[in-house]
Design an enzyme around this catalytic site. Structure first.
Site, PDB file in Angstrom:
ATOM      1  CG  ASP A   8      25.782  52.931  -9.894  1.00  0.00           C
ATOM      2  OD1 ASP A   8      25.961  54.116  -9.598  1.00  0.00           O
ATOM      3  OD2 ASP A   8      26.705  52.156 -10.222  1.00  0.00           O
ATOM      4  CG  LEU A   9      25.872  56.246 -15.510  1.00  0.00           C
ATOM      5  CD1 LEU A   9      24.760  55.971 -16.516  1.00  0.00           C
ATOM      6  CD2 LEU A   9      26.313  57.712 -15.621  1.00  0.00           C
ATOM      7  CG  ASP A  10      31.375  53.652 -13.578  1.00  0.00           C
ATOM      8  OD1 ASP A  10      31.536  52.918 -14.570  1.00  0.00           O
ATOM      9  OD2 ASP A  10      32.257  53.863 -12.743  1.00  0.00           O
ATOM     10  CB  THR A  16      31.876  55.474 -17.404  1.00  0.00           C
ATOM     11  OG1 THR A  16      30.993  55.175 -16.336  1.00  0.00           O
ATOM     12  CG2 THR A  16      31.078  55.950 -18.592  1.00  0.00           C
ATOM     13  CE  LYS A  44      34.859  48.929 -11.076  1.00  0.00           C
ATOM     14  NZ  LYS A  44      34.660  47.513 -11.381  1.00  0.00           N
ATOM     15  CB  SER A 113      24.853  58.148 -10.994  1.00  0.00           C
ATOM     16  OG  SER A 113      26.199  58.378 -11.317  1.00  0.00           O
ATOM     17  CB  ALA A 114      28.814  58.942  -7.176  1.00  0.00           C
ATOM     18  CB  SER A 115      28.742  60.280 -12.527  1.00  0.00           C
ATOM     19  OG  SER A 115      29.274  61.084 -13.559  1.00  0.00           O
ATOM     20  CG  ASN A 117      30.857  64.253 -16.077  1.00  0.00           C
ATOM     21  OD1 ASN A 117      30.765  65.427 -16.436  1.00  0.00           O
ATOM     22  ND2 ASN A 117      31.884  63.800 -15.387  1.00  0.00           N
ATOM     23  CE  LYS A 144      25.452  55.873  -5.552  1.00  0.00           C
ATOM     24  NZ  LYS A 144      25.705  55.257  -6.876  1.00  0.00           N
ATOM     25  CD  GLU A 168      25.472  51.417  -6.484  1.00  0.00           C
ATOM     26  OE1 GLU A 168      26.546  50.916  -6.850  1.00  0.00           O
ATOM     27  OE2 GLU A 168      25.294  52.644  -6.472  1.00  0.00           O
ATOM     28  CG  ASP A 169      29.258  49.220 -10.173  1.00  0.00           C
ATOM     29  OD1 ASP A 169      28.606  50.202  -9.764  1.00  0.00           O
ATOM     30  OD2 ASP A 169      30.421  49.312 -10.591  1.00  0.00           O
TER      31      ASP A 169
HETATM   32  P1  B16 Z   1      32.295  62.154 -12.049  1.00  0.00           P
HETATM   33  P2  B16 Z   1      28.395  55.766 -10.317  1.00  0.00           P
HETATM   34  C1  B16 Z   1      30.708  57.070 -10.100  1.00  0.00           C
HETATM   35  O1  B16 Z   1      29.613  56.671 -10.870  1.00  0.00           O
HETATM   36  C2  B16 Z   1      31.955  56.290 -10.529  1.00  0.00           C
HETATM   37  O2  B16 Z   1      31.785  54.919 -10.201  1.00  0.00           O
HETATM   38  C3  B16 Z   1      33.154  56.832  -9.799  1.00  0.00           C
HETATM   39  O3  B16 Z   1      34.317  56.141 -10.193  1.00  0.00           O
HETATM   40  C4  B16 Z   1      33.286  58.323 -10.112  1.00  0.00           C
HETATM   41  O4  B16 Z   1      34.392  58.872  -9.431  1.00  0.00           O
HETATM   42  C5  B16 Z   1      31.994  59.033  -9.687  1.00  0.00           C
HETATM   43  O5  B16 Z   1      30.908  58.458 -10.378  1.00  0.00           O
HETATM   44  C6  B16 Z   1      32.044  60.520  -9.975  1.00  0.00           C
HETATM   45  O6  B16 Z   1      32.066  60.725 -11.347  1.00  0.00           O
HETATM   46  O7  B16 Z   1      33.738  62.479 -11.937  1.00  0.00           O
HETATM   47  O8  B16 Z   1      31.801  61.924 -13.449  1.00  0.00           O
HETATM   48  O9  B16 Z   1      31.425  63.144 -11.298  1.00  0.00           O
HETATM   49  O10 B16 Z   1      28.924  54.383 -10.225  1.00  0.00           O
HETATM   50  O11 B16 Z   1      27.923  56.330  -8.999  1.00  0.00           O
HETATM   51  O12 B16 Z   1      27.370  55.921 -11.407  1.00  0.00           O
HETATM   52 MG    MG Z   2      28.670  52.266 -10.087  1.00  0.00          MG
END
Ligand code: B16
Ligand code: MG
Length: 217
Positions: A8-10, A16, A44, A113-115, A117, A144, A168-169
């Protein structure tokens, strides 16, 4: 059969969450209500769209579709400004050691990751070269705890799902890894991530020997 490792990233590779918090707080304040660090815990591993839905529930605010779309963009513009100057100093402790150990063993590594970015962040912290596959919020339709993100990562690595290990966190992320039939490793509070097959506070607690045992399965 080779193993695959999915990160996972964040909250796992970089913190982040603090920047997401600042950007969401700014939006909440602009809309006339408070948003606390405790409430930010709910965000998260959750998609940007779902985060805004929760934020509006917290503030008891309604939004037209147009407002909703505008606020999503505003939050992300602010978030991008916060991460603009990120560099390798923001990598969480001992993450490079684990990535390097896996690389030396020729073990395929993916991001899950869900992000949306994720790629620019991995570039900024100079870790992108470790990843054979990057699956993020741009590639999945189900968030997720649905296992889609991890199953797609395993597929892109060419590794069976049951041969993958996930770090994963977030509770939703650990649930997604379990649903994918992968080995789930919770990084963070052991009480919160109790559904993880293994739990560590951070990577400084994970020895190369432990990783080697996972590789040998
Ligand atoms: P973005 P992960 C998630 O990252 C974050 O934990 C979550 O807080 C955030 O809303 C989501 O990414 C989306 O991020 O706005 O950059 O697309 O933990 O899945 O790496
Ligand atoms: Mg995370």
């Amino acid at each position: 059969m080779t193993k695959g490792f999915i990160f996972d990233l964040d909250g796992v590779i970089v913190d982040t969450a603090k920047y997401h918090y600042l950007a969401w707080k700014k939006l909440a304040n602009q809309l006339g209500f408070e948003f606390t660090k405790e409430q930010n815990e709910l965000f998260k591993g959750v998609s940007r769209k779902r985060c805004l839905e929760i934020l509006l529930e917290i503030g008891n605010r309604e939004a037209t579709q147009e407002e909703f779309d505008t606020w999503m963009v505003e939050k992300n513009v602010d978030y991008l400004a916060y991460i603009e100057n990120m560099d390798a100093s923001e990598i969480l402790p001992d993450v490079p050691r684990i990535l390097q150990f896996l690389k030396e063993k020729n073990i395929p590594i993916a991001l899950g990751s869900a992000s949306k970015n994720a790629r620019p962040i991995l570039e900024k912290v100079n870790l992108i070269h470790y990843f054979g596959a990057i699956v993020d919020g741009n590639n999945v339709t189900k968030a997720k705890p649905d296992p889609e993100v991890f199953l797609l990562a395993a597929k892109q690595l060419g590794v069976n799902a049951e041969d993958c290990v996930v770090f994963e966190d977030a509770v939703a992320g650990v649930e997604a890894a379990n649903a994918a039939n992968m080995i789930s490793i919770g990084i963070g509070d052991k009480n919160v991530l109790s559904e993880g097959q293994f739990n560590f506070t951070d990577f400084t607690e994970i020895s190369n020997n432990f990783i080697q045992k996972l590789i040998e399965g």
